[in-house]
Design a protein around this motif. Structure first.
Motif, mmCIF file in Angstrom:
data_model
loop_
_atom_site.group_PDB
_atom_site.id
_atom_site.type_symbol
_atom_site.label_atom_id
_atom_site.label_comp_id
_atom_site.label_asym_id
_atom_site.label_seq_id
_atom_site.Cartn_x
_atom_site.Cartn_y
_atom_site.Cartn_z
ATOM 1 N N THR A 1 11.672 -12.772 2.738
ATOM 2 C CA THR A 1 11.508 -12.272 4.100
ATOM 3 C C THR A 1 11.116 -10.802 4.087
ATOM 4 O O THR A 1 10.227 -10.378 4.832
ATOM 5 N N ASP A 2 11.786 -10.002 3.247
ATOM 6 C CA ASP A 2 11.459 -8.581 3.144
ATOM 7 C C ASP A 2 10.025 -8.382 2.670
ATOM 8 O O ASP A 2 9.320 -7.491 3.151
ATOM 9 N N HIS A 3 9.592 -9.214 1.726
ATOM 10 C CA HIS A 3 8.235 -9.082 1.212
ATOM 11 C C HIS A 3 7.214 -9.383 2.302
ATOM 12 O O HIS A 3 6.220 -8.652 2.464
ATOM 13 N N ARG A 4 7.445 -10.445 3.068
ATOM 14 C CA ARG A 4 6.529 -10.777 4.161
ATOM 15 C C ARG A 4 6.538 -9.676 5.219
ATOM 16 O O ARG A 4 5.494 -9.326 5.782
ATOM 17 N N LYS A 5 7.728 -9.133 5.491
ATOM 18 C CA LYS A 5 7.845 -8.046 6.456
ATOM 19 C C LYS A 5 7.043 -6.841 5.995
ATOM 20 O O LYS A 5 6.330 -6.203 6.787
ATOM 21 N N GLY A 6 7.149 -6.523 4.701
ATOM 22 C CA GLY A 6 6.403 -5.391 4.158
ATOM 23 C C GLY A 6 4.906 -5.595 4.248
ATOM 24 O O GLY A 6 4.158 -4.668 4.588
ATOM 25 N N LEU B 1 3.306 -7.453 6.445
ATOM 26 C CA LEU B 1 2.903 -7.381 7.848
ATOM 27 C C LEU B 1 2.836 -5.929 8.327
ATOM 28 O O LEU B 1 1.844 -5.508 8.939
ATOM 29 N N ILE B 2 3.898 -5.165 8.045
ATOM 30 C CA ILE B 2 3.946 -3.767 8.480
ATOM 31 C C ILE B 2 2.783 -2.976 7.891
ATOM 32 O O ILE B 2 2.071 -2.243 8.590
ATOM 33 N N ASP C 1 13.382 5.058 3.730
ATOM 34 C CA ASP C 1 12.390 4.850 4.775
ATOM 35 C C ASP C 1 11.663 6.174 4.999
ATOM 36 O O ASP C 1 12.233 7.129 5.521
ATOM 37 N N CYS D 1 3.521 2.942 9.405
ATOM 38 C CA CYS D 1 3.524 1.618 8.774
ATOM 39 C C CYS D 1 3.226 1.708 7.284
ATOM 40 O O CYS D 1 3.900 1.069 6.460
ATOM 41 N N TYR E 1 9.569 -2.165 1.059
ATOM 42 C CA TYR E 1 9.668 -3.616 0.953
ATOM 43 C C TYR E 1 8.742 -4.228 -0.092
ATOM 44 O O TYR E 1 9.031 -5.319 -0.590
#
Length: 299
Positions: free
Chosen positions: A6-11, A13-14, A177, A224, A231
């Protein structure tokens, strides 16, 4: 394992959103029709104001808002993004858009090299091969600029790519972050531009394009792209700069009829093919490693 995925997909996308927004940066700078230092002053001033407003509102809504500058590494990242902005805007006015974005795409290889030197992450054979091919592409582009007045701009573009890669590497190593650190970093070019404008005067014919750029495009893209390393890996983040490499010359061609030179096209194609092949290989390797980890550690 699901959390990592999930974190990888989030990264992805961002970072993809940031890379897509960045593609219209150069056209907006050109549309403003201004002197380089004046454009840099207005761009960084509006970006800093927008970043502080967004951060203040975020802090009012939730106490979990990211820090403006996360410690000493945050200061380093902010400084590197600031230097990168100076090199980038200077390059915009000293070389062609095609040369600029093709050379900026080299930051993914810089990121891999810096990770090897400072983080002990030795590049694999595929990465080393891609580096060699990309060096050949860069030489073809720069050779076209020798004697044409673009060499300084090409060198500034390379310096910008190196500083961005350095910032990505430090961000990845820290695990913090760094979204706002990248935005606060515009304080450095803002100060330099203010000094230069004080001596040469302020000249921007259509400043609203810079206001749009600084208020929306820069905060969105910088935040972004600077958040991505939290991530995903540095080379994966740098991959999304390819969007600018591919699309920015297209926008310039459509808006200003600025056609890339023959050498720029040849060198650019070599760069893009090498980067795409390397990035796809990196993603496939990452998936294989995650799959192997899932098998060795079943739920």
């Amino acid at each position: 394992m699901p959390a990592l995925s999930t974190d990888h997909r989030k990264g992805l996308l961002i970072t993809g959103i940031g890379g897509l927004a960045l593609t219209i940066d150069i056209p907006l700078l050109k549309l403003a029709d201004g002197e380089a230092w004046s454009v840099l002053l207005l761009r960084t001033g509006v970006t800093l104001l927008a970043a502080l407003v967004i951060w203040a509102v975020w802090r009012l809504v939730t106490p979990n808002a990211p820090k403006l500058v996360p410690g000493r590494k945050g200061l380093m990242v902010a400084g590197l993004y600031g230097l990168g902005s100076i090199f980038f805007v200077s390059a915009v006015y000293n070389t062609t858009t095609a040369n600029l974005v093709f050379i900026l795409a080299f930051n993914s290889m810089f990121a891999a090299l810096l990770s090897w030197i400072f983080l002990g992450e030795r590049p694999r054979a595929g990465t080393l091969l891609a580096m060699a091919v990309m060096v050949m592409g860069i030489l073809i582009i720069v050779w076209d600029s020798v004697g044409a007045g673009n060499l300084l701009g090409d060198l500034l573009a390379a310096a910008s790519a190196l500083t961005i890669a350095s910032a990505i590497t430090i961000s990845r190593a820290s695990g913090e972050d760094m979204g706002f650190a990248a935005l606060v970093g515009v304080v450095l070019p803002l100060g330099v531009a203010a000094v230069m404008v004080g001596s040469v005067g302020f000249h921007v014919e259509q400043p609203w394009w810079i206001v749009l750029n600084g208020a929306i495009i820069m905060p969105l893209s910088f935040f972004c792209l600077a958040t991505g390393p939290r991530y995903i890996t540095g080379p994966e983040v740098a991959m999304f700069y390819l969007l600018e490499t591919v699309l920015a010359p297209v926008w310039m061609w459509l808006i200003f009829l600025e056609k890339p030179s023959g050498n720029a096209l040849v060198g650019g194609v070599i760069l893009v093919v090498a980067l795409v092949a390397h990035s796809v290989w990196q993603l496939m390797e990452g998936r294989r490693r995650r799959a192997a980890a899932a098998i060795s550690q079943p739920a």
